[in-house]
Scaffold this active site. Sequence first.
Site, PDB file in Angstrom:
ATOM      1  N   ASN A 150     -13.003  -5.509  -3.999  1.00 38.59           N
ATOM      2  CA  ASN A 150     -11.744  -6.233  -3.860  1.00 38.59           C
ATOM      3  C   ASN A 150     -10.520  -5.325  -3.895  1.00 38.59           C
ATOM      4  O   ASN A 150      -9.461  -5.708  -3.406  1.00 38.59           O
ATOM      5  CB  ASN A 150     -11.642  -7.266  -4.992  1.00 38.59           C
ATOM      6  N   TYR A 204      -2.667  -1.672   6.967  1.00 38.90           N
ATOM      7  CA  TYR A 204      -3.403  -2.700   6.219  1.00 38.90           C
ATOM      8  C   TYR A 204      -4.341  -3.468   7.140  1.00 38.90           C
ATOM      9  O   TYR A 204      -5.510  -3.702   6.815  1.00 38.90           O
ATOM     10  CB  TYR A 204      -2.402  -3.655   5.565  1.00 38.90           C
ATOM     11  N   LYS A 212      -8.484  -3.642   7.027  1.00 35.42           N
ATOM     12  CA  LYS A 212      -9.192  -4.899   6.821  1.00 35.42           C
ATOM     13  C   LYS A 212     -10.092  -5.244   8.007  1.00 35.42           C
ATOM     14  O   LYS A 212     -11.167  -5.828   7.833  1.00 35.42           O
ATOM     15  CB  LYS A 212      -8.195  -6.028   6.551  1.00 35.42           C
TER      16      LYS A 212
END
Length: 250
Positions: free
Chosen positions: A91, A157, A161
Amino acid sequence: MFKLDGRVALVTGGSRGIGRACCEALAEQGATVVINYQKGEDKAREVADAIGKAGGKAEIAGFDVADSKAAEAAIEEIAKRHGRLDVLVANAGIAIDGLLLRLKEDDWDRVLDVNLTGAMHVCRAAARHVLKAKEGGRIINLTSVVGETGSAGQVSYVAAKAGLIGLTKTLARELASRGVTVNAVSPGFIETDMTAAHIAGEAREALLKQIPLGRIGRPEEVAEVVRFLASRDAAYVTGQVIRVNGGLLL
């Protein structure tokens, strides 16, 4: 239902937000939870103490997922101390916003190092142990809705991802023959410190209009999906991207 008695789970970035909710959800079902943090030991201890007061079992482990040697050493120590490691929830993540034409290479490197390479580090180190799990190991990676949709001003980012989705699908194929499942959970916009820092005021109101359910999600709503995927009940689910986004991406 979704019982995790006797299982040992490591949650990276587990001291706040979605990570904390995952730690609490797994502990509620009987797992011994190891709460990873990179900074903020006090916050991690706060989570562990809260789990303990609720009757669960938790401990903390400080290391930077971007440091491959530190991550490997920590995971080896965790598995040795408990005699097993059954579940990994990758996470840990950071966001440094910036348009491509203004993006600093150091910022790009740091986001990729934590969000993608860091996930690879912990997946690789944990895989050696979850492969030995008697009732099937579990790896769960936290990606994001923007990894599928793109998001202007978040190039690093989004790239990280999106890459994490590819990593998840590939690991699912590599580890399936040993009964290990590998899945990704893709949150939409969730009430966390990171969301609050990046979306406020008029931007938040505009975003709400795009979400069919008309609200920002809660960390606990993501954690419920993680808890299911970590359980024995999810033994036939692998290589999937489970979206928790209020209908933002259908």
